[in-house]
Scaffold this motif. Structure first.
Motif, PDB file in Angstrom:
ATOM      1  N   ALA A  15       1.084  -1.218  -0.345  1.00 41.75           N
ATOM      2  CA  ALA A  15      -0.508   0.586  -0.003  1.00 41.75           C
ATOM      3  C   ALA A  15       0.792   0.937   0.170  1.00 41.75           C
ATOM      4  CB  ALA A  15      -1.252  -0.206   1.165  1.00 41.75           C
ATOM      5  N   GLU A  16       2.122   1.655   0.372  1.00 38.24           N
ATOM      6  CA  GLU A  16       2.671   2.123   0.907  1.00 38.24           C
ATOM      7  C   GLU A  16       3.491   2.275  -0.290  1.00 38.24           C
ATOM      8  OE1 GLU A  16       4.647   2.766   5.435  1.00 38.24           O
ATOM      9  OE2 GLU A  16       5.546   1.215   4.288  1.00 38.24           O
ATOM     10  N   GLU A  18       2.286   1.752  -3.568  1.00 38.82           N
ATOM     11  CA  GLU A  18       1.512   2.187  -4.371  1.00 38.82           C
ATOM     12  C   GLU A  18       1.079   3.795  -4.044  1.00 38.82           C
ATOM     13  OE1 GLU A  18      -3.212   2.015  -5.908  1.00 38.82           O
ATOM     14  OE2 GLU A  18      -2.177   0.554  -4.253  1.00 38.82           O
ATOM     15  N   ARG A  19       0.942   4.439  -2.743  1.00 35.71           N
ATOM     16  CA  ARG A  19       0.809   5.567  -2.080  1.00 35.71           C
ATOM     17  C   ARG A  19       1.935   6.679  -2.564  1.00 35.71           C
ATOM     18  NH1 ARG A  19      -1.829   8.655   1.714  1.00 35.71           N
ATOM     19  NH2 ARG A  19      -3.070   6.938   2.423  1.00 35.71           N
ATOM     20  N   TYR A  20       3.076   6.377  -2.991  1.00 38.44           N
ATOM     21  CA  TYR A  20       4.319   6.622  -3.006  1.00 38.44           C
ATOM     22  C   TYR A  20       5.044   6.410  -4.197  1.00 38.44           C
ATOM     23  CZ  TYR A  20       3.547   7.583   1.821  1.00 38.44           C
ATOM     24  OH  TYR A  20       2.957   7.784   3.772  1.00 38.44           O
ATOM     25  N   ALA A  60       1.325  14.447   3.385  1.00 41.45           N
ATOM     26  CA  ALA A  60       1.482  13.593   1.839  1.00 41.45           C
ATOM     27  C   ALA A  60       2.183  12.743   0.982  1.00 41.45           C
ATOM     28  CB  ALA A  60       1.052  14.520   0.386  1.00 41.45           C
ATOM     29  N   GLY A  62       4.975  11.160   3.071  1.00 37.79           N
ATOM     30  CA  GLY A  62       4.981   9.788   3.916  1.00 37.79           C
ATOM     31  C   GLY A  62       5.659  10.291   4.362  1.00 37.79           C
ATOM     32  N   ASN A 106      -3.788  11.147   5.353  1.00 32.11           N
ATOM     33  CA  ASN A 106      -3.037   9.657   5.249  1.00 32.11           C
ATOM     34  C   ASN A 106      -2.562   9.224   6.635  1.00 32.11           C
ATOM     35  OD1 ASN A 106      -0.639   8.210   5.004  1.00 32.11           O
ATOM     36  ND2 ASN A 106       1.098   9.318   4.106  1.00 32.11           N
TER      37      ASN A 106
END
Length: 379
Positions: A15-16, A18-20, A60, A62, A106
Motif C-alpha cells: 500500500a505504501e 502504491e501511495r508513494y 502527503a 510520507g 494519510n
C-alpha cells in the motif's frame, strides 16, 4: 551535498509503494529515500498560515511522524490562508483540526499534538524528540527561541516567514552553517515590523513559501539536492520575482549555551500590563462614575472600523510618535492595539514623553473579543 539526516525505516508495504509511487519513480528519491521519509520525525511550529501547507505536504510525502506545536483555536479570519482548517472547525483547537486533516489525507502518519506555548522552559525537551524542526512561527521572539534551541541540540531548522506579498525561506543548522542569529543578529525594534495579524498577508503566499519549506525538509531528510543552508530565497508575489542572498556564519557570534527570555530580548515583554478582565471591571466602574481614565486604541482607522471596544478613543500610533496627540497628562491612560506589540511600543513612547500614568492591555483587542465580548468580529 549533505548526508541524509535520517536512516531508512522498514521496507515499504504494498500500500505504501502504491501511495508513494510517484516519488519512488524519481531516480533521486526511489525506494530508499521514501523509507527515510517513513522513518523521519519532524516537528512543525504552528498550524497556521505556513504550518497548514507544511503539514499537509509533509504528510502527503510520507513523513512517518509529525509533531505540531500550537495553542490556538480556529477562527473565521484564519480560513483565508490556513487551508488545513475548514468552516466546520471554527472554534476547534488547531491541533485537533490539523490532526484530523492529516489523518484524512494519510492515515499512515503518526501525529503528536503539543498543546503548549513554546518557551525556553520546554523547547529543548520537545525538540530532542525530533530529527528536524520546521519553523512557521509569526513572532521574532519565537523564531529566535526555535533557532537557539535547535542550535543547542545540533538539529537543522527550516525557517520561513511571510508578510503581505513577501516571503522568505532558509535552512539553519549549527555546526554545518549559519543560524537565524547570523541572518538577524539583533531583533528589530518592537512594533517596527507588523505581524501578519496586524499587517495582513496575501493568502496564496502561504502555499508558495510553505511548499518551499517542505522541499527543504525532504531534501534534508533524504540527502538529495542542494539545500538552502547558507542561502535565503526571497519571493515577492506581487511582482512574481525570486531573488537569493547568501549568509555565512559570523565567527564573532558566541555559541548558544542557554536559552534566554526572548520577550525581553525582542522588547515584547508585557510591562505595566493589565488583563482584559481587569479592563472590563475598570470600564464598568467608569460607567458608574466611580473612576475616570482614557482608553486609547492605537491601531489604524480601518482596524477600528472592523472592531473596537466601546468607549475607546482612537489615536493611531503614528500620531502619538509625531507628538501631535493631545492626551491629558493628569489622567490615567490605558492603551491597547490588536495583540499587544504596538501598545507596548506606544507605552514606552508615552513614558518617554513624560506621561506617568500609562498602562497597556495584555493581548489587545484579540484577547478582549476572546475573553469578554466573543460576539464581536475580529480580523
Amino acid at each position: 551535498m549533505l548526508a541524509p539526516l535520517v536512516e531508512p525505516g522498514d521496507e515499504l508495504t504494498a500500500a505504501e509503494r502504491e501511495r508513494y509511487s510517484r516519488h519512488i519513480l524519481i531516480p533521486e528519491i526511489g525506494m530508499l529515500s521514501q523509507r527515510r521519509l517513513k522513518n523521519a520525525r519532524v516537528l512543525v511550529i504552528g498550524a497556521g498560515g505556513l504550518g497548514s501547507p507544511v503539514l499537509l505536504y509533509l504528510a502527503a510525502a510520507g513523513v512517518g511522524t509529525l509533531g505540531i506545536v500550537d495553542h490556538d483555536n480556529v477562527d473565521l479570519s484564519n480560513l483565508q490562508r490556513q487551508i488545513i482548517h475548514g468552516n466546520s472547525d471554527l472554534g476547534r483547537s488547531k491541533l485537533e483540526s490539523a490532526a484530523a486533516a492529516i489523518a484524512e489525507l494519510n492515515p499512515l502518519v503518526t501525529v503528536h499534538q503539543h498543546d503548549v506555548w513554546l518557551t525556553a522552559a520546554n523547547a529543548l525537551d520537545l525538540f530532542a524528540q525530533y530529527d528536524l524542526i520546521v519553523d512557521g512561527a509569526d513572532t521574532f521572539a519565537t523564531r529566535y527561541l526555535v533557532s537557539d534551541a535547535a542550535a543547542m541540540l545540533g538539529k537543522p531548522c527550516v525557517w520561513g516567514s511571510i508578510l503581505r506579498f513577501d516571503g522568505q525561506v532558509s535552512v539553519f543548522w549549527n555546526g554545518h552553517g549559519p543560524t537565524y542569529r547570523d541572518l538577524y543578529p539583533e531583533a528589530p525594534p518592537a512594533g517596527s515590523v507588523p505581524s501578519c495579524s496586524e499587517g495582513g498577508v496575501f493568502g496564496m503566499l502561504c502555499g508558495t513559501i510553505g511548499s518551499t519549506m517542505v522541499a527543504e525538509a525532504v531534501k534534508l531528510i533524504t540527502g538529495v539536492g542542494r539545500t538552502l543552508l547558507g542561502r535565503v530565497v526571497l519571493f515577492n508575489a506581487l511582482e512574481a520575482t525570486w531573488r537569493e542572498i547568501s549568509i555565512v556564519r559570523d565567527p564573532a557570534t558566541e555559541a548558544i549555551t542557554a536559552l534566554i527570555d526572548y520577550d525581553v530580548f525582542c522588547g515584547t515583554s508585557t510591562k505595566d500590563a493589565i488583563s482584559v478582565q481587569l479592563l472590563a471591571a475598570l470600564l464598568d466602574r467608569r460607567a458608574r462614575g466611580e473612576i475616570d481614565f482614557d482608553l486609547v486604541d492605537v491601531r489604524e482607522p480601518d482596524e477600528y472600523d472592523i472592531v473596537h471596544i466601546a468607549g475607546a478613543l482612537l489615536v493611531p500610533q503614528g500620531i502619538i510618535f509625531s507628538g501631535q496627540a493631545r492626551l491629558a497628562r493628569d489622567r490615567d491612560i490605558v492603551v491597547h492595539c490588536k495583540a499587544g506589540p504596538r501598545s507596548a511600543v506606544v507605552l514606552d513612547e508615552l513614558q518617554r514623553q513624560g506621561y506617568e500614568h500609562v498602562r497597556q492591555v495584555e493581548g489587545g483587542i484579540l484577547a478582549w473579543v476572546k475573553e469578554i465580548e466573543p460576539t464581536l468580529s475580529t480580523y
